[in-house]
Write a protein that holds these residues in place. Structure first.
Motif, PDB file in Angstrom:
ATOM      1  N   PHE A  81     -13.101  22.845  22.159  1.00 51.31           N
ATOM      2  CA  PHE A  81     -13.611  22.934  20.788  1.00 51.31           C
ATOM      3  C   PHE A  81     -13.378  21.613  20.062  1.00 51.31           C
ATOM      4  CE2 PHE A  81     -11.724  27.264  21.560  1.00 51.31           C
ATOM      5  CZ  PHE A  81     -12.927  27.937  21.749  1.00 51.31           C
ATOM      6  N   VAL A  82     -14.212  21.354  19.065  1.00 47.59           N
ATOM      7  CA  VAL A  82     -13.893  20.350  18.062  1.00 47.59           C
ATOM      8  C   VAL A  82     -13.327  21.120  16.880  1.00 47.59           C
ATOM      9  CG1 VAL A  82     -14.753  18.590  16.484  1.00 47.59           C
ATOM     10  CG2 VAL A  82     -15.670  18.723  18.808  1.00 47.59           C
ATOM     11  N   ILE A  83     -12.115  20.794  16.503  1.00 43.70           N
ATOM     12  CA  ILE A  83     -11.442  21.546  15.444  1.00 43.70           C
ATOM     13  C   ILE A  83     -10.959  20.616  14.328  1.00 43.70           C
ATOM     14  CG2 ILE A  83     -10.628  23.311  17.041  1.00 43.70           C
ATOM     15  CD1 ILE A  83      -7.762  21.852  16.528  1.00 43.70           C
ATOM     16  N   GLU A  84     -10.723  21.213  13.177  1.00 39.73           N
ATOM     17  CA  GLU A  84      -9.981  20.546  12.104  1.00 39.73           C
ATOM     18  C   GLU A  84      -8.662  21.276  11.950  1.00 39.73           C
ATOM     19  OE1 GLU A  84     -10.066  19.624   7.290  1.00 39.73           O
ATOM     20  OE2 GLU A  84     -11.749  20.687   8.228  1.00 39.73           O
ATOM     21  N   CYS A  85      -7.567  20.547  12.027  1.00 39.76           N
ATOM     22  CA  CYS A  85      -6.245  21.136  11.849  1.00 39.76           C
ATOM     23  C   CYS A  85      -6.016  21.363  10.357  1.00 39.76           C
ATOM     24  CB  CYS A  85      -5.169  20.217  12.426  1.00 39.76           C
ATOM     25  SG  CYS A  85      -3.495  20.842  12.255  1.00 39.76           S
ATOM     26  N   ILE A  86      -5.913  22.618   9.934  1.00 42.02           N
ATOM     27  CA  ILE A  86      -5.806  22.923   8.504  1.00 42.02           C
ATOM     28  C   ILE A  86      -4.403  23.400   8.104  1.00 42.02           C
ATOM     29  CG2 ILE A  86      -8.261  23.400   8.245  1.00 42.02           C
ATOM     30  CD1 ILE A  86      -7.678  26.353   8.454  1.00 42.02           C
ATOM     31  N   GLY A  87      -3.522  23.537   9.049  1.00 39.97           N
ATOM     32  CA  GLY A  87      -2.159  23.937   8.731  1.00 39.97           C
ATOM     33  C   GLY A  87      -1.313  24.039   9.975  1.00 39.97           C
ATOM     34  N   LEU A  88      -0.008  23.886   9.824  1.00 47.86           N
ATOM     35  CA  LEU A  88       0.886  23.975  10.982  1.00 47.86           C
ATOM     36  C   LEU A  88       2.199  24.619  10.604  1.00 47.86           C
ATOM     37  CD1 LEU A  88       3.308  21.596  10.898  1.00 47.86           C
ATOM     38  CD2 LEU A  88       1.330  20.134  11.257  1.00 47.86           C
ATOM     39  N   GLU A  89       2.848  25.160  11.616  1.00 53.31           N
ATOM     40  CA  GLU A  89       4.134  25.818  11.438  1.00 53.31           C
ATOM     41  C   GLU A  89       5.011  25.500  12.650  1.00 53.31           C
ATOM     42  OE1 GLU A  89       5.925  30.388  11.140  1.00 53.31           O
ATOM     43  OE2 GLU A  89       3.764  30.041  11.293  1.00 53.31           O
ATOM     44  N   HIS A  90       6.204  25.021  12.401  1.00 52.04           N
ATOM     45  CA  HIS A  90       7.142  24.729  13.488  1.00 52.04           C
ATOM     46  C   HIS A  90       7.840  26.019  13.887  1.00 52.04           C
ATOM     47  CE1 HIS A  90       6.373  20.542  12.967  1.00 52.04           C
ATOM     48  NE2 HIS A  90       6.825  20.533  11.729  1.00 52.04           N
ATOM     49  N   CYS A  91       7.680  26.409  15.139  1.00 48.98           N
ATOM     50  CA  CYS A  91       8.247  27.662  15.644  1.00 48.98           C
ATOM     51  C   CYS A  91       9.246  27.365  16.758  1.00 48.98           C
ATOM     52  CB  CYS A  91       7.133  28.575  16.170  1.00 48.98           C
ATOM     53  SG  CYS A  91       5.856  28.947  14.946  1.00 48.98           S
ATOM     54  N   TYR A  92       9.798  28.430  17.315  1.00 49.40           N
ATOM     55  CA  TYR A  92      10.772  28.276  18.397  1.00 49.40           C
ATOM     56  C   TYR A  92      10.068  27.813  19.672  1.00 49.40           C
ATOM     57  CZ  TYR A  92      14.491  29.429  21.689  1.00 49.40           C
ATOM     58  OH  TYR A  92      15.455  29.365  22.664  1.00 49.40           O
ATOM     59  N   ASN A  93      10.387  26.599  20.111  1.00 51.57           N
ATOM     60  CA  ASN A  93       9.852  26.008  21.341  1.00 51.57           C
ATOM     61  C   ASN A  93       8.348  25.733  21.310  1.00 51.57           C
ATOM     62  OD1 ASN A  93      12.250  25.735  22.625  1.00 51.57           O
ATOM     63  ND2 ASN A  93      12.051  27.535  23.913  1.00 51.57           N
ATOM     64  N   CYS A  94       7.734  25.730  20.146  1.00 50.54           N
ATOM     65  CA  CYS A  94       6.305  25.400  20.071  1.00 50.54           C
ATOM     66  C   CYS A  94       5.932  25.058  18.638  1.00 50.54           C
ATOM     67  CB  CYS A  94       5.435  26.551  20.586  1.00 50.54           C
ATOM     68  SG  CYS A  94       5.424  27.997  19.514  1.00 50.54           S
ATOM     69  N   THR A  95       4.727  24.568  18.462  1.00 53.17           N
ATOM     70  CA  THR A  95       4.157  24.361  17.140  1.00 53.17           C
ATOM     71  C   THR A  95       2.877  25.179  17.047  1.00 53.17           C
ATOM     72  OG1 THR A  95       5.069  22.121  16.973  1.00 53.17           O
ATOM     73  CG2 THR A  95       3.251  22.663  15.503  1.00 53.17           C
ATOM     74  N   LYS A  96       2.722  25.889  15.953  1.00 54.76           N
ATOM     75  CA  LYS A  96       1.574  26.766  15.745  1.00 54.76           C
ATOM     76  C   LYS A  96       0.655  26.150  14.700  1.00 54.76           C
ATOM     77  CE  LYS A  96       0.504  31.437  14.029  1.00 54.76           C
ATOM     78  NZ  LYS A  96       1.118  32.695  13.510  1.00 54.76           N
ATOM     79  N   TYR A  97      -0.639  26.074  15.032  1.00 55.32           N
ATOM     80  CA  TYR A  97      -1.617  25.498  14.116  1.00 55.32           C
ATOM     81  C   TYR A  97      -2.648  26.536  13.693  1.00 55.32           C
ATOM     82  CZ  TYR A  97       0.135  21.216  16.333  1.00 55.32           C
ATOM     83  OH  TYR A  97       0.928  20.222  16.819  1.00 55.32           O
TER      84      TYR A  97
END
Length: 234
Positions: A81-97
């Motif tokens: 996909f071509v995506i735009e990253c609109i937000g992120l969250e630092h989680c346990y052992n990963c990053t969630k976008y």
């Protein structure tokens, strides 16, 4: 009867030991789990350490991957996909976008115009009592909020009952092997990482790729441009 009692006694002891082991693991995980109450400076000041063998491999092998080989590797990925990253969250052992899909390049689900959740296996762990350390198992960098990327991902296939509770589909970025699985669109990296100078995450957070020399920077920027042109040309 005595034999049965002895077996039962041993079973009880084993069960107690398992419970204690589980509690110990739980306490350890709880103590090392990254709480999201940390402020922005905590992440900016996270320690970045460099492995010499990884630095050598990145500059002299991975970033020199030919365009043909990179396209062959990326073609094996299920979804792009071509995506735009609109937000992120630092989680346990990963990053969630949270990401908005600008274009579906390939895959069974057309996500164009929709929002998806994307996971990447980069994270921040406890370094000591006062600071964090940036952890990247595949030597990749986090996506930057507000930027557009070409991403190669695998869908997270949950059971139907759980999937029905979600607002959108969720995907994971493939691990880098050896080429990146996220490519910046309409931009190039301006500088390489100086391992003698860039000791905190703040020093590298505006970069898209790991590279440690001027030559390696040119190599990865060239590869990135060719990959984006190939998959986004239509």
């Amino acid at each position: 009867m005595c034999k049965m009692f002895r077996i039962q006694k041993i079973s009880i002891i084993i069960c107690v030991l398992l419970v204690l082991l589980g509690a110990t693991v739980g306490i350890f995980v709880n103590s090392t789990f990254l709480r999201l109450s940390l402020n922005k400076d905590s992440y900016d000041n996270a320690v970045v350490e460099y492995d010499e063998s990884m630095v050598y491999y990145t500059d002299n092998m991975a970033n020199k991957t030919s365009v043909d080989e990179a396209l062959y590797i990326l073609d094996e990925t299920e979804n792009a996909f071509v995506i735009e990253c609109i937000g992120l969250e630092h989680c346990y052992n990963c990053t969630k976008y949270n990401a908005k899909v600008k274009k579906t390049i390939k895959g069974k689900s057309d996500e164009t115009g929709k929002q998806i959740v994307l996971y990447q296996w980069v994270s921040f762990d406890k370094y000591n009592d006062t600071s964090l350390i940036f952890a990247s198992p595949d030597n990749s960098l986090p996506l930057i909020e507000g930027k557009e990327y070409l991403v190669f991902v695998r869908k997270r296939n949950y059971c139907k009952e759980y999937q029905n509770t979600l607002d959108c589909n969720e995907y994971s970025l493939d691990l880098k092997s050896p080429v990146p699985t996220a490519y910046i669109v309409n931009d190039t990296q301006k500088d390489y990482i100086d391992i003698n100078r860039d000791k905190t995450f703040k020093a590298i957070k505006d970069k898209y790729y790991m590279c440690y020399s001027e030559e390696s920077l040119k190599d990865i920027n060239c590869l990135s441009k060719k990959v984006v042109e190939h998959f986004c040309r239509n």
